[in-house]
Design a protein around this motif. Sequence first.
Motif, PDB file in Angstrom:
ATOM      1  N   THR A  72      -2.270   5.307  -6.884  1.00 38.63           N
ATOM      2  CA  THR A  72      -3.731   5.419  -6.991  1.00 38.63           C
ATOM      3  C   THR A  72      -4.361   5.447  -5.604  1.00 38.63           C
ATOM      4  OG1 THR A  72      -3.655   4.202  -9.089  1.00 38.63           O
ATOM      5  CG2 THR A  72      -5.790   4.320  -7.953  1.00 38.63           C
ATOM      6  N   TYR A 102       5.270   6.972   0.805  1.00 37.57           N
ATOM      7  CA  TYR A 102       6.078   5.957   0.135  1.00 37.57           C
ATOM      8  C   TYR A 102       5.247   4.683  -0.004  1.00 37.57           C
ATOM      9  CZ  TYR A 102       6.649   4.926   5.101  1.00 37.57           C
ATOM     10  OH  TYR A 102       6.405   4.694   6.429  1.00 37.57           O
ATOM     11  N   GLY A 103       5.506   3.954  -1.090  1.00 39.05           N
ATOM     12  CA  GLY A 103       4.909   2.629  -1.188  1.00 39.05           C
ATOM     13  C   GLY A 103       5.480   1.756  -0.090  1.00 39.05           C
ATOM     14  N   LEU A 104       4.722   0.747   0.291  1.00 37.39           N
ATOM     15  CA  LEU A 104       5.226  -0.158   1.332  1.00 37.39           C
ATOM     16  C   LEU A 104       4.783  -1.565   0.982  1.00 37.39           C
ATOM     17  CD1 LEU A 104       6.713  -0.528   4.017  1.00 37.39           C
ATOM     18  CD2 LEU A 104       4.542  -0.190   5.182  1.00 37.39           C
ATOM     19  N   ALA A 129       8.683  -5.363 -10.602  1.00 34.67           N
ATOM     20  CA  ALA A 129       8.002  -4.725  -9.466  1.00 34.67           C
ATOM     21  C   ALA A 129       8.820  -5.018  -8.221  1.00 34.67           C
ATOM     22  CB  ALA A 129       6.582  -5.265  -9.289  1.00 34.67           C
ATOM     23  N   TYR A 159      -9.199   6.541 -10.357  1.00 33.41           N
ATOM     24  CA  TYR A 159      -8.300   7.427  -9.598  1.00 33.41           C
ATOM     25  C   TYR A 159      -6.832   7.250  -9.985  1.00 33.41           C
ATOM     26  CZ  TYR A 159     -12.515   7.958  -6.886  1.00 33.41           C
ATOM     27  OH  TYR A 159     -13.810   8.222  -6.515  1.00 33.41           O
ATOM     28  N   THR A 160      -6.595   6.487 -11.046  1.00 30.70           N
ATOM     29  CA  THR A 160      -5.220   6.212 -11.439  1.00 30.70           C
ATOM     30  C   THR A 160      -4.687   7.280 -12.393  1.00 30.70           C
ATOM     31  OG1 THR A 160      -5.631   3.846 -11.208  1.00 30.70           O
ATOM     32  CG2 THR A 160      -3.688   4.503 -12.495  1.00 30.70           C
ATOM     33  N   THR A 161      -3.580   7.891 -12.009  1.00 29.46           N
ATOM     34  CA  THR A 161      -2.931   8.866 -12.889  1.00 29.46           C
ATOM     35  C   THR A 161      -1.474   8.489 -13.157  1.00 29.46           C
ATOM     36  OG1 THR A 161      -2.325  10.236 -10.979  1.00 29.46           O
ATOM     37  CG2 THR A 161      -4.373  10.783 -12.102  1.00 29.46           C
ATOM     38  N   LEU A 162      -0.968   7.498 -12.479  1.00 28.50           N
ATOM     39  CA  LEU A 162       0.432   7.091 -12.634  1.00 28.50           C
ATOM     40  C   LEU A 162       0.711   6.623 -14.057  1.00 28.50           C
ATOM     41  CD1 LEU A 162       3.047   6.497 -10.877  1.00 28.50           C
ATOM     42  CD2 LEU A 162       2.304   4.115 -10.900  1.00 28.50           C
ATOM     43  N   PHE A 213      -9.965  14.064 -11.906  1.00 33.78           N
ATOM     44  CA  PHE A 213     -11.098  13.419 -11.248  1.00 33.78           C
ATOM     45  C   PHE A 213     -12.314  14.321 -11.378  1.00 33.78           C
ATOM     46  CE2 PHE A 213      -7.233  12.846  -8.503  1.00 33.78           C
ATOM     47  CZ  PHE A 213      -6.786  11.710  -9.162  1.00 33.78           C
ATOM     48  N   ASP A 237      -7.878   2.236 -12.332  1.00 29.91           N
ATOM     49  CA  ASP A 237      -9.265   2.597 -12.035  1.00 29.91           C
ATOM     50  C   ASP A 237      -9.425   4.104 -12.222  1.00 29.91           C
ATOM     51  OD1 ASP A 237      -8.359   3.923  -9.784  1.00 29.91           O
ATOM     52  OD2 ASP A 237      -9.363   2.632  -8.330  1.00 29.91           O
ATOM     53  N   PHE A 292       7.868  -0.689 -13.949  1.00 35.50           N
ATOM     54  CA  PHE A 292       6.545  -0.812 -13.321  1.00 35.50           C
ATOM     55  C   PHE A 292       5.502  -0.413 -14.348  1.00 35.50           C
ATOM     56  CE2 PHE A 292       3.069   0.475 -10.337  1.00 35.50           C
ATOM     57  CZ  PHE A 292       2.845  -0.791  -9.838  1.00 35.50           C
ATOM     58  N   LYS A 293       4.814  -1.419 -14.874  1.00 36.29           N
ATOM     59  CA  LYS A 293       3.843  -1.167 -15.957  1.00 36.29           C
ATOM     60  C   LYS A 293       2.761  -2.244 -15.944  1.00 36.29           C
ATOM     61  CE  LYS A 293       6.081  -3.558 -19.837  1.00 36.29           C
ATOM     62  NZ  LYS A 293       6.923  -4.531 -19.164  1.00 36.29           N
ATOM     63  N   ASP A 294       1.746  -2.037 -16.815  1.00 39.36           N
ATOM     64  CA  ASP A 294       0.653  -3.013 -16.970  1.00 39.36           C
ATOM     65  C   ASP A 294      -0.069  -3.286 -15.657  1.00 39.36           C
ATOM     66  OD1 ASP A 294       1.443  -3.186 -19.615  1.00 39.36           O
ATOM     67  OD2 ASP A 294       2.742  -4.923 -19.268  1.00 39.36           O
ATOM     68  N   PHE A 295      -0.195  -2.236 -14.839  1.00 37.33           N
ATOM     69  CA  PHE A 295      -0.887  -2.392 -13.560  1.00 37.33           C
ATOM     70  C   PHE A 295      -2.378  -2.127 -13.727  1.00 37.33           C
ATOM     71  CE2 PHE A 295       1.735   1.527 -13.795  1.00 37.33           C
ATOM     72  CZ  PHE A 295       0.729   2.449 -14.065  1.00 37.33           C
ATOM     73  N   LEU A 296      -3.103  -2.410 -12.685  1.00 33.30           N
ATOM     74  CA  LEU A 296      -4.550  -2.195 -12.666  1.00 33.30           C
ATOM     75  C   LEU A 296      -4.848  -0.692 -12.697  1.00 33.30           C
ATOM     76  CD1 LEU A 296      -7.308  -3.673 -12.290  1.00 33.30           C
ATOM     77  CD2 LEU A 296      -6.968  -3.438  -9.834  1.00 33.30           C
ATOM     78  N   GLN A 312       1.634  -7.397 -13.028  1.00 25.71           N
ATOM     79  CA  GLN A 312       1.018  -6.369 -12.186  1.00 25.71           C
ATOM     80  C   GLN A 312      -0.468  -6.154 -12.458  1.00 25.71           C
ATOM     81  OE1 GLN A 312       3.002  -4.959  -9.709  1.00 25.71           O
ATOM     82  NE2 GLN A 312       4.286  -6.617 -10.482  1.00 25.71           N
ATOM     83  N   ARG A 313      -1.076  -7.042 -13.239  1.00 27.45           N
ATOM     84  CA  ARG A 313      -2.449  -6.760 -13.678  1.00 27.45           C
ATOM     85  C   ARG A 313      -3.478  -6.701 -12.553  1.00 27.45           C
ATOM     86  NH1 ARG A 313      -3.144 -10.839 -18.594  1.00 27.45           N
ATOM     87  NH2 ARG A 313      -1.622 -11.929 -17.281  1.00 27.45           N
ATOM     88  N   VAL A 348      -2.671  -5.445  -9.569  1.00 22.13           N
ATOM     89  CA  VAL A 348      -2.120  -4.499  -8.580  1.00 22.13           C
ATOM     90  C   VAL A 348      -2.616  -3.070  -8.820  1.00 22.13           C
ATOM     91  CG1 VAL A 348       0.015  -3.407  -7.760  1.00 22.13           C
ATOM     92  CG2 VAL A 348      -0.070  -5.885  -8.128  1.00 22.13           C
ATOM     93  N   GLY A 390       0.813  -1.202   0.000  1.00 26.59           N
ATOM     94  CA  GLY A 390       0.000   0.000   0.000  1.00 26.59           C
ATOM     95  C   GLY A 390       0.846   1.251   0.000  1.00 26.59           C
TER      96      GLY A 390
END
Lengths: 299, 299, 299, 299
Positions: free
Chosen positions: A59, B273-275, B218, B166-169, D257, B164, B158-162, A51-52, A54, A11
């Motif tokens: 986000t 930070y991601g964790l 990842a 709220y995703t802007t990355l 958003f 939604d 880091f690519k091909d992720f989910l 990562q599909r 993830v 997270g």
Amino acid sequence: MAIVLGPNQYGKAETHLVRITRDTPRHEIVDLNVTTAMRGDFSEAFVSGDQRRVLPTDTQKNTAYVWSKTHDPDPIEEYGLSLARHFVEVEPIVAARIEIERFGWKRVAIDGTEHDHTWIRSGEEIRTAAITVEKSGESHVVQGLKDFVILKSTGSEFKDFLIDEYTTLQPTTDRVMATSLVAQWRVSGDLDGIDWNGMYAGVKSAMVERFANLHSLALQQTLWEMGRAALELYPQIAEIRLSAPNKHHFLVDFSHFDVENNGEVFHADDRPYGLIQTTVERDDAPPAGDAWRISAGLA
Amino acid sequence: MAIVLGPNQYGKAETHLVRITRDTPRHEIVDLNVTTAMRGDFSEAFVSGDQRRVLPTDTQKNTAYVWSKTHDPDPIEEYGLSLARHFVEVEPIVAARIEIERFGWKRVAIDGTEHDHTWIRSGEEIRTAAITVEKSGESHVVQGLKDFVILKSTGSEFKDFLIDEYTTLQPTTDRVMATSLVAQWRVSGDLDGIDWNGMYAGVKSAMVERFANLHSLALQQTLWEMGRAALELYPQIAEIRLSAPNKHHFLVDFSHFDVENNGEVFHADDRPYGLIQTTVERDDAPPAGDAWRISAGLA
Amino acid sequence: MAIVLGPNQYGKAETHLVRITRDTPRHEIVDLNVTTAMRGDFSEAFVSGDQRRVLPTDTQKNTAYVWSKTHDPDPIEEYGLSLARHFVEVEPIVAARIEIERFGWKRVAIDGTEHDHTWIRSGEEIRTAAITVEKSGESHVVQGLKDFVILKSTGSEFKDFLIDEYTTLQPTTDRVMATSLVAQWRVSGDLDGIDWNGMYAGVKSAMVERFANLHSLALQQTLWEMGRAALELYPQIAEIRLSAPNKHHFLVDFSHFDVENNGEVFHADDRPYGLIQTTVERDDAPPAGDAWRISAGLA
Amino acid sequence: MAIVLGPNQYGKAETHLVRITRDTPRHEIVDLNVTTAMRGDFSEAFVSGDQRRVLPTDTQKNTAYVWSKTHDPDPIEEYGLSLARHFVEVEPIVAARIEIERFGWKRVAIDGTEHDHTWIRSGEEIRTAAITVEKSGESHVVQGLKDFVILKSTGSEFKDFLIDEYTTLQPTTDRVMATSLVAQWRVSGDLDGIDWNGMYAGVKSAMVERFANLHSLALQQTLWEMGRAALELYPQIAEIRLSAPNKHHFLVDFSHFDVENNGEVFHADDRPYGLIQTTVERDDAPPAGDAWRISAGLA
């Protein structure tokens, strides 16, 4: 005899989010450090790098920000529950953990009149909440506080303890007792309609009263009484966990000087410190599930 | 429906102990932060304030000091096991938990010659050990490290992720990957004859190799491979737990300037930070018992 | 008898900048914490709020980033001088102060072969530089280090000190001596052609040698000798300032136990600590100007 | 062209001293972090290691403890002056510097009644004092505060600033302004009869009022007005120094958003930060002498 992936989560930790409400000239401020963690089957991200499933931690951060606009961030427990319930609707996510630290701000008063839009950071303690929501609907809130430093200058003893060959401590019937309390209390099951801000104030107040008024024979006894007071006050609380460093205040030795030190001058030491940790619980408490499974650990 | 005392423990946290060996002109130094915690039935200390079964935390501190003289503090795992086994012989104590941080010191060399009694603090990482010994004889060692900061400047995607709403990355096929690793690996059961210093060096080295040489899709994948490498090397290790903040290095936007930034200039951000946190384990690992039940948490 | 604006400065503190050189497969890393401060007549910004002469701190940050691409950030002293010289060309700026912390990274070696793009954070010390450039051309570099923890386990005395009615300290002819050194040495005037990396290594090495090899009668004496060694080695250094906490290692009292403690087991205390601060200088040193006027203070 | 000893001082830093007054059932608490530093001719301690003129730092610590019993530690300025005057009577000591941090404690109230001997640590700010006394009698008190975090959610602009080729910042007419203020104000000369606690409260209150009520065109302007307010209120104050990080609150970009962010949701960033530092002074202020020469720097 294979090597396998065990429990995991991921997270975004420590999104420092400040929400200003400015619908009227009298603004409000809510200052939060938000950590989100997702649980579910993310094994492909680990094992093959796929990562599909993830949802990026970036986000999650965006969502935490947006949520603080679309949902009232006060009380933090309702905000966290709402945010967690949103995350478990994202397909691969089976459970969401939201950990929140809330920093206090005190509205400035000038000549007795409260100012509309100026505050001073009030460091008395940090309020915490850890929310766990399962896709199944099972939910837990662990409300708490940390960095809560409280001291009494008398009314505390420590004597008649176990003595072995390495014991040199002298018993005392009057000492300074001080701690930097971490307390966390769990509410599980039906979370609707709970007055979270009222509960927070109530538990804090009950614990302070016990700390102050109990003539203490040990920090252990004080913690038990503090925990008990909280559970007696709120039947919804299933258990409370207390972690209390014994912040030693050593009487300074004045025997070489022509001055007396009758419990008046102390050296407040840093390390080492005693550390007492306990749980006070109901014997019929609902199961805790993952309520205590931490993410960033309210860092 | 009664309020009862739940799990508890108490001890002395963060005794900062430096042991010098000076039997020959060439001295040795071992620098430890030791936390001890006792478990057993101390309910009377809580409920009635009766301290007769409580070995003072001050005594625990004294014992840790004496033990560093009478027992070699290196490796820390043997020292911790010996200290814990002593404590469970004190009557009311049913289990002892010893948590140790070991700080590195590098012997000074002058014109190529090592100095006999001068060192520089080497901050590369902090070595940790958490020892749990039950009166029954059940024992666990969790060896580990923390504050181990490692970075690679390429070889990370880091690519091909989910995605939604709220995703802007944006996806990337080349980024800086950096973490401040906490790793802890458990050895349970027969603890005799283990070369703890060898295992520590071996696990660290295997993890570093994987971090460096794996082309990473990842941080999750990197952690899995690091954990797997440790378990493949040491059959005695039942499981390893990894907690890895994704220390974000953001490419600075040079689009407004007449200068290119081809993966060369980064802002190293603090928060959020991601964790990523995961366990890698054997499917036939012996039970963990209280191996992971922390005291001060290697503070 | 008026109230007037006194000395002032403003800037951007702690821009954490990581520069990767990737012209060949073997990358290089430079990891900096950069603080910039501008001096000049900014009185209107204070007195009337008029910002027309104020170069935003955000612009200073952008410039520091760009500069690390267009100018080699290693050595940091050249980078800082170049950046400072740029700022004093901006019209209202009369002097610029650049403070830099450089964090160490050690290239990973795998089976004896250095890795092209992976490093471990090496915490031995933090290298610092404080550059001051006046529009007039007057320039100063203060090179230094901090968080440099060094310890010797013998070869240190403290005795024959002044005694008054509050003195209880016992003299000793053999103690542990440890400090976390802050050292800063000034080079003023002609700064061209100086081998800054060589000077840094040389001063550090000379100080370590003196600390180790001098039989010390007091930390004061050790500091004097360390400073002197640096100035003897580099005629360009005008003065060196040393700030050294006496990190006390107290011999643990074993008199109650059946065990001896002959300078072997110590409690490493946190606070309070002795603090010795001194300057060693040339009697014909060029004036320091604003060389020591700090901004963020190498926070 | 000789190498010589320059300015130096030594002392005991960060003696954490807690003084309980218990003459009546209603106790009082004063919680101090005291640093003492001695100045004079200690060159022999440096150059030859001769300690005969050195009053040990351990003795200084003892004296600070005893003094808190024999002299009222509240106000801290009187305590520090008295302690410093004692030290300059010790023969080799020519000047003494006492730096004090005072931590706030708030008396617990239970059901509206104040408790006799229990307090909660109140972290609003840390009060500081730096006292310098010369054997000649010249004395200075620098009163101050630090870690004072104050925020306004509107009433702050930043626009019409200088623009160069590296400027990308957009002007704003409405932003959050926040700082963690360090303020120190100097009183020199005749220090008798000053109501230090009154002055502290008065200066703090005047600064808060200015911060809140001034419509700010820049943090510079706010600091000038805050400093001016202090000096207007207390003719005894010769100058005030302010150091103010601009704790940036960045509006989170919601443009992707379907939600608006009208100055409501902010990211509170850690680093980098703007840093504004200024002095506001009287044009006929008495000389500062060593009033600003720090020791441990109110660490």
